[in-house]
Write a protein that holds these residues in place. Structure first.
Motif, PDB file in Angstrom:
ATOM      1  N   ILE A 290       0.842  -1.197   0.000  1.00 33.26           N
ATOM      2  CA  ILE A 290       0.000   0.000   0.000  1.00 33.26           C
ATOM      3  C   ILE A 290       0.876   1.245   0.000  1.00 33.26           C
ATOM      4  CG2 ILE A 290      -1.829   1.241   1.218  1.00 33.26           C
ATOM      5  CD1 ILE A 290      -2.307  -1.495   2.725  1.00 33.26           C
ATOM      6  N   LEU A 291       0.575   2.183  -0.882  1.00 33.19           N
ATOM      7  CA  LEU A 291       1.219   3.495  -0.889  1.00 33.19           C
ATOM      8  C   LEU A 291       0.183   4.533  -0.526  1.00 33.19           C
ATOM      9  CD1 LEU A 291       3.364   3.584  -4.166  1.00 33.19           C
ATOM     10  CD2 LEU A 291       4.183   3.496  -1.818  1.00 33.19           C
ATOM     11  N   GLU A 292       0.545   5.433   0.371  1.00 29.48           N
ATOM     12  CA  GLU A 292      -0.362   6.524   0.704  1.00 29.48           C
ATOM     13  C   GLU A 292       0.023   7.751  -0.115  1.00 29.48           C
ATOM     14  OE1 GLU A 292      -2.467   8.525   4.593  1.00 29.48           O
ATOM     15  OE2 GLU A 292      -0.507   7.618   4.850  1.00 29.48           O
ATOM     16  N   LYS A 293      -0.998   8.378  -0.719  1.00 26.74           N
ATOM     17  CA  LYS A 293      -0.756   9.607  -1.473  1.00 26.74           C
ATOM     18  C   LYS A 293      -0.373  10.694  -0.485  1.00 26.74           C
ATOM     19  CE  LYS A 293      -4.441   8.446  -4.690  1.00 26.74           C
ATOM     20  NZ  LYS A 293      -5.773   8.812  -5.157  1.00 26.74           N
ATOM     21  N   LEU A 294       0.416  11.410  -0.734  1.00 30.14           N
ATOM     22  CA  LEU A 294       1.320  11.819  -1.763  1.00 30.14           C
ATOM     23  C   LEU A 294       2.601  11.018  -1.609  1.00 30.14           C
ATOM     24  CD1 LEU A 294       1.978  13.988  -4.018  1.00 30.14           C
ATOM     25  CD2 LEU A 294       2.735  15.410  -2.180  1.00 30.14           C
ATOM     26  N   TYR A 295       2.927  10.243  -2.619  1.00 28.05           N
ATOM     27  CA  TYR A 295       4.162   9.463  -2.582  1.00 28.05           C
ATOM     28  C   TYR A 295       5.086   9.981  -3.676  1.00 28.05           C
ATOM     29  CZ  TYR A 295       1.813   6.971  -6.367  1.00 28.05           C
ATOM     30  OH  TYR A 295       1.154   6.662  -7.519  1.00 28.05           O
ATOM     31  N   PHE A 296       6.343   9.607  -3.555  1.00 24.80           N
ATOM     32  CA  PHE A 296       7.353  10.072  -4.490  1.00 24.80           C
ATOM     33  C   PHE A 296       7.988   8.875  -5.189  1.00 24.80           C
ATOM     34  CE2 PHE A 296       6.819  13.322  -1.288  1.00 24.80           C
ATOM     35  CZ  PHE A 296       6.656  14.453  -2.071  1.00 24.80           C
ATOM     36  N   GLU A 297       8.717   9.160  -6.226  1.00 25.82           N
ATOM     37  CA  GLU A 297       9.307   8.111  -7.056  1.00 25.82           C
ATOM     38  C   GLU A 297      10.048   7.041  -6.252  1.00 25.82           C
ATOM     39  OE1 GLU A 297      12.343   7.534 -10.822  1.00 25.82           O
ATOM     40  OE2 GLU A 297      11.636   9.541 -10.343  1.00 25.82           O
ATOM     41  N   PRO A 298      10.883   7.391  -5.271  1.00 28.27           N
ATOM     42  CA  PRO A 298      11.585   6.332  -4.531  1.00 28.27           C
ATOM     43  C   PRO A 298      10.632   5.355  -3.820  1.00 28.27           C
ATOM     44  CG  PRO A 298      12.632   8.446  -4.115  1.00 28.27           C
ATOM     45  CD  PRO A 298      11.361   8.724  -4.865  1.00 28.27           C
ATOM     46  N   GLN A 299       9.515   5.867  -3.272  1.00 32.27           N
ATOM     47  CA  GLN A 299       8.547   4.970  -2.622  1.00 32.27           C
ATOM     48  C   GLN A 299       7.861   4.076  -3.650  1.00 32.27           C
ATOM     49  OE1 GLN A 299       7.903   8.507  -1.769  1.00 32.27           O
ATOM     50  NE2 GLN A 299       8.059   8.559   0.446  1.00 32.27           N
ATOM     51  N   LEU A 300       7.541   4.626  -4.808  1.00 28.28           N
ATOM     52  CA  LEU A 300       6.904   3.836  -5.864  1.00 28.28           C
ATOM     53  C   LEU A 300       7.854   2.754  -6.356  1.00 28.28           C
ATOM     54  CD1 LEU A 300       4.583   3.245  -7.798  1.00 28.28           C
ATOM     55  CD2 LEU A 300       5.487   5.038  -9.302  1.00 28.28           C
ATOM     56  N   VAL A 301       9.098   3.109  -6.595  1.00 27.07           N
ATOM     57  CA  VAL A 301      10.091   2.131  -7.053  1.00 27.07           C
ATOM     58  C   VAL A 301      10.244   1.019  -6.016  1.00 27.07           C
ATOM     59  CG1 VAL A 301      12.550   1.786  -7.570  1.00 27.07           C
ATOM     60  CG2 VAL A 301      11.321   3.735  -8.566  1.00 27.07           C
ATOM     61  N   ALA A 302      10.333   1.375  -4.743  1.00 27.75           N
ATOM     62  CA  ALA A 302      10.464   0.372  -3.685  1.00 27.75           C
ATOM     63  C   ALA A 302       9.246  -0.546  -3.640  1.00 27.75           C
ATOM     64  CB  ALA A 302      10.673   1.043  -2.330  1.00 27.75           C
ATOM     65  N   ALA A 303       8.057   0.013  -3.800  1.00 25.79           N
ATOM     66  CA  ALA A 303       6.829  -0.801  -3.783  1.00 25.79           C
ATOM     67  C   ALA A 303       6.796  -1.753  -4.979  1.00 25.79           C
ATOM     68  CB  ALA A 303       5.604   0.107  -3.788  1.00 25.79           C
ATOM     69  N   ILE A 304       7.202  -1.270  -6.141  1.00 27.40           N
ATOM     70  CA  ILE A 304       7.240  -2.135  -7.329  1.00 27.40           C
ATOM     71  C   ILE A 304       8.249  -3.258  -7.124  1.00 27.40           C
ATOM     72  CG2 ILE A 304       7.889  -2.235  -9.772  1.00 27.40           C
ATOM     73  CD1 ILE A 304       6.706   0.646  -9.999  1.00 27.40           C
ATOM     74  N   GLU A 305       9.427  -2.922  -6.628  1.00 28.53           N
ATOM     75  CA  GLU A 305      10.437  -3.950  -6.373  1.00 28.53           C
ATOM     76  C   GLU A 305       9.924  -4.980  -5.372  1.00 28.53           C
ATOM     77  OE1 GLU A 305      13.791  -1.543  -5.235  1.00 28.53           O
ATOM     78  OE2 GLU A 305      14.438  -1.301  -7.329  1.00 28.53           O
ATOM     79  N   GLN A 306       9.249  -4.515  -4.324  1.00 29.29           N
ATOM     80  CA  GLN A 306       8.685  -5.446  -3.325  1.00 29.29           C
ATOM     81  C   GLN A 306       7.646  -6.350  -3.960  1.00 29.29           C
ATOM     82  OE1 GLN A 306       6.845  -3.512   0.031  1.00 29.29           O
ATOM     83  NE2 GLN A 306       6.122  -5.422   0.899  1.00 29.29           N
ATOM     84  N   SER A 307       6.784  -5.789  -4.801  1.00 29.93           N
ATOM     85  CA  SER A 307       5.738  -6.618  -5.421  1.00 29.93           C
ATOM     86  C   SER A 307       6.328  -7.672  -6.343  1.00 29.93           C
ATOM     87  CB  SER A 307       4.739  -5.748  -6.174  1.00 29.93           C
ATOM     88  OG  SER A 307       5.290  -5.269  -7.390  1.00 29.93           O
ATOM     89  N   LEU A 308       7.454  -7.369  -6.957  1.00 28.60           N
ATOM     90  CA  LEU A 308       8.092  -8.341  -7.851  1.00 28.60           C
ATOM     91  C   LEU A 308       8.808  -9.437  -7.095  1.00 28.60           C
ATOM     92  CD1 LEU A 308       9.447  -5.905 -10.575  1.00 28.60           C
ATOM     93  CD2 LEU A 308       7.440  -7.395 -10.703  1.00 28.60           C
ATOM     94  N   ARG A 309       9.198  -9.185  -5.841  1.00 25.38           N
ATOM     95  CA  ARG A 309       9.873 -10.194  -5.012  1.00 25.38           C
ATOM     96  C   ARG A 309       8.887 -11.138  -4.351  1.00 25.38           C
ATOM     97  NH1 ARG A 309      12.810  -5.673  -3.129  1.00 25.38           N
ATOM     98  NH2 ARG A 309      11.533  -5.663  -1.262  1.00 25.38           N
ATOM     99  N   GLU A 310       7.677 -10.677  -4.105  1.00 23.37           N
ATOM    100  CA  GLU A 310       6.716 -11.469  -3.342  1.00 23.37           C
ATOM    101  C   GLU A 310       5.789 -12.246  -4.273  1.00 23.37           C
ATOM    102  OE1 GLU A 310       4.691  -8.966  -0.565  1.00 23.37           O
ATOM    103  OE2 GLU A 310       6.551  -8.381   0.418  1.00 23.37           O
TER     104      GLU A 310
END
Length: 70
Positions: A46-66
C-alpha cells in the motif's frame, strides 16, 4: 498493476478481487487515507498519497519479489 483503493463506483479492492478470480497479478494499492483503507490481504502493498518516485520504485520492487496472493 497500480490500483487506486477508492473509486467513484466500487473500489480498487473489489476490482482486484474480480480480476484475481481469473488470474493472479502483482499489484500495489494507492490510497489518500490510510486510516480508511481495509483489504482482505494483510500483506498487501500500500502506498499513501502523496508518494514520491523512490517509494513507488520500492513498492514495485517489493511486489516483484513477493508471490501473488491467491
Amino acid at each position: 498493476m497500480i490500483v487506486d483503493a477508492g473509486l467513484l463506483e466500487g473500489s480498487g479492492i473489489s476490482a482486484m478481487q474480480t480480476i484475481e478470480q481469473q488470474r493472479t497479478t502483482q499489484h500495489i494499492f494507492v490510497t489518500g487515507d490510510l486510516r480508511r483503507f481495509q483489504t482482505p490481504h494483510p500483506d498487501a502493498i500500500i502506498l499513501e498519497k502523496l508518494y514520491f518516485e523512490p517509494q513507488l520504485v520500492a513498492a514495485i520492487e517489493q511486489s516483484l519479489r513477493e508471490p501473488t496472493a491467491p
